[in-house]
Design a protein around this motif. Structure first.
Motif, short mmCIF file in Angstrom:
data_model
loop_
_atom_site.label_atom_id
_atom_site.label_comp_id
_atom_site.label_asym_id
_atom_site.label_seq_id
_atom_site.Cartn_x
_atom_site.Cartn_y
_atom_site.Cartn_z
N GLN A 1 -10.88 -23.93 -31.10
CA GLN A 1 -11.04 -25.36 -31.37
C GLN A 1 -11.75 -26.11 -30.25
O GLN A 1 -12.16 -27.25 -30.43
CB GLN A 1 -9.65 -25.97 -31.61
CG GLN A 1 -8.71 -25.71 -30.44
CD GLN A 1 -7.34 -26.35 -30.61
OE1 GLN A 1 -7.20 -27.39 -31.24
NE2 GLN A 1 -6.32 -25.71 -30.06
N HIS A 2 -11.88 -25.49 -29.07
CA HIS A 2 -12.53 -26.17 -27.95
C HIS A 2 -14.05 -26.10 -28.02
O HIS A 2 -14.74 -26.73 -27.23
CB HIS A 2 -12.07 -25.58 -26.62
CG HIS A 2 -10.61 -25.77 -26.35
ND1 HIS A 2 -10.08 -26.96 -25.91
CD2 HIS A 2 -9.56 -24.94 -26.51
CE1 HIS A 2 -8.77 -26.86 -25.79
NE2 HIS A 2 -8.42 -25.63 -26.16
N ALA B 1 -19.91 -14.70 -28.98
CA ALA B 1 -19.49 -13.44 -29.60
C ALA B 1 -18.12 -13.68 -30.21
O ALA B 1 -17.22 -14.20 -29.56
CB ALA B 1 -19.42 -12.32 -28.56
N SER B 2 -17.98 -13.28 -31.45
CA SER B 2 -16.80 -13.66 -32.21
C SER B 2 -16.24 -12.47 -33.00
O SER B 2 -17.00 -11.73 -33.62
CB SER B 2 -17.23 -14.79 -33.16
OG SER B 2 -16.20 -15.14 -34.01
N GLU B 3 -14.93 -12.29 -32.94
CA GLU B 3 -14.22 -11.26 -33.70
C GLU B 3 -14.88 -9.89 -33.57
O GLU B 3 -15.12 -9.18 -34.56
CB GLU B 3 -14.09 -11.69 -35.17
CG GLU B 3 -13.39 -13.04 -35.29
CD GLU B 3 -13.06 -13.43 -36.72
OE1 GLU B 3 -11.95 -13.15 -37.16
OE2 GLU B 3 -13.94 -14.00 -37.39
N ALA C 1 -15.03 -22.25 -33.62
CA ALA C 1 -15.20 -20.80 -33.53
C ALA C 1 -13.86 -20.17 -33.86
O ALA C 1 -12.80 -20.77 -33.63
CB ALA C 1 -15.63 -20.41 -32.12
N PRO C 2 -13.86 -18.94 -34.40
CA PRO C 2 -12.59 -18.26 -34.61
C PRO C 2 -11.85 -18.11 -33.28
O PRO C 2 -12.45 -18.16 -32.21
CB PRO C 2 -13.00 -16.89 -35.17
CG PRO C 2 -14.39 -17.07 -35.67
CD PRO C 2 -15.01 -18.12 -34.80
N ARG D 1 -19.42 -11.46 -35.25
CA ARG D 1 -20.66 -12.21 -35.20
C ARG D 1 -21.09 -12.40 -33.75
O ARG D 1 -20.28 -12.77 -32.91
CB ARG D 1 -20.50 -13.58 -35.86
CG ARG D 1 -20.51 -13.52 -37.37
CD ARG D 1 -20.93 -14.85 -37.98
NE ARG D 1 -22.19 -15.32 -37.45
CZ ARG D 1 -22.69 -16.52 -37.69
NH1 ARG D 1 -22.05 -17.38 -38.45
NH2 ARG D 1 -23.86 -16.89 -37.16
N VAL D 2 -22.34 -12.16 -33.51
CA VAL D 2 -22.91 -12.35 -32.17
C VAL D 2 -24.20 -13.12 -32.35
O VAL D 2 -25.06 -12.71 -33.13
CB VAL D 2 -23.20 -10.98 -31.50
CG1 VAL D 2 -23.95 -11.18 -30.20
CG2 VAL D 2 -21.90 -10.22 -31.26
#
Lengths: 233, 233
Positions: free
Chosen positions: B176-177, B197-199, B218-219, B206-207
């Motif tokens: 959330q930031h 970079a996510s999950e 973002a997750p 996802r990158v």
């Protein structure tokens, strides 16, 4: 069709800290390449020895660790060209890296030279700083703490400035810089909250408070972990 | 004789990034404990699923992630006492941790409560920041660069101050930031040199460059990697 270059992180020293992915790749690549520093053991090669298939095709390069920059650049140019020959022949090449290939690893020198020309991929590895925290039994980071990762090669003033703002600091590339950094930490009143971890996962592993470290210098594979206070709840 | 508590790092998401040591421990401990955040998947449990022996005794605790501090402290007090019951019975307890247990891991909360009472040990894990660098294909650190590891929960002024002195920065605890931090990076002219970079290692990985990230937030399992310049030779 060209081959692919793999940077394979082999972790900090304990062969059991290899990832399943690194072990799989070691069994799949056509060539395993590694560096040996002048007069030093082939540390990464020793770590993976239990997982190398018999008769594995290997390339070993003797790296000039304390040479001047131009000599080192020439060395990596030559290594890159030798690997390029393998890649042009369609071979899969695994390049062994202590710890994590992209975290102060020599693989970065090869990625800079070959990344644009060939497919490259990296298998991340356990870093020495994670292994050090585990061996000391102290958190690397908790809650809203920040961590400064600093090479011991930084000049004193720069080290002091960066140490000021971090709750936790890790100082890598220690070796011959230890006496200077120790004096600096003494002046800052930080020796009491600093640990030294050395040659983790090897039979020569040593972990102690810096105050109890009786040697002048530290082995090449050493780091300092500084924590200003116990981790908050 | 009491049992032993193991913090088992399971890496950032890809089950193949477990270490051999973590896999061995999963087969040896009597109890596997893990946290599930309110309404979220048991991410660490999902990662290790392929390696759990059939019929493994498990403990699952539903963590109040966004609760106030007192509620979280009470939660960890209760988890610690439930694990203590197992340890008093002489059982070996493995506590699963995403990434590395001592690098912003919830295990630190348990180590603080149980470390003095029971034997504890940590199996380090691949951090999300190592996996992010590999996925992006960019060095985390090279040569004499320093790295600032910063939680996204830091206030703006603090983040700006710490970003100033590092060639490379990793901002964790994003979620959330992200909107706030993105505006901050825009003001500093740093969006262009930042990746998200996510999950990592999950089917939802996802990158992308931050400039190309079209989502507001973002997750939870996301980080930013900021590098001011290409790594020098």
């Amino acid at each position: 069709m060209t081959g692919k270059l793999w940077g394979i992180g082999v972790g900090p020293g304990d062969p059991e800290l290899l990832t399943l992915k690194a072990v799989r790749l070691l069994g799949e690549v056509d060539v395993v390449a590694s560096l040996a520093a002048d007069g030093r053991d082939r540390i990464a090669r020793t770590i993976v020895a239990p997982y190398l298939p018999p008769g594995q095709h290997e390339l070993l390069f003797a790296a000039p660790m304390r040479a001047d920059r131009a000599t080192r650049e020439t060395f990596y140019d030559e290594v890159a060209e030798k690997l390029a020959t393998q890649l042009d022949a369609g071979l899969q090449v695994g390049f062994l890296c202590l710890g994590d290939p992209l975290f102060y690893g020599s693989f970065v020198n090869l990625l800079a030279r070959l990344g644009g020309r060939y497919p490259c991929a990296v298998i991340p590895g356990i870093t020495a700083m994670s292994a050090a925290a585990a061996a000391i039994g102290t958190p690397l980071a908790h809650g809203s703490e920040s961590v400064a990762v600093l090479p011991g090669t930084l000049p004193d003033a720069e080290l002091v400035r960066r140490l000021e703002s971090a709750e936790v600091a890790v100082i890598l590339k220690l070796g011959q810089h230890l006496p200077r950094i120790r004096r600096l930490l003494e002046r800052q009143g930080l020796v009491g909250c600093t640990w030294i971890a050395s040659e983790l996962g090897s039979p020569r592993e040593r972990v102690s408070r810096l105050a109890d470290w009786r040697h002048e210098a530290a082995p090449y594979m050493s780091l300092l972990l500084l924590r200003r206070q116990a981790p908050g709840p």
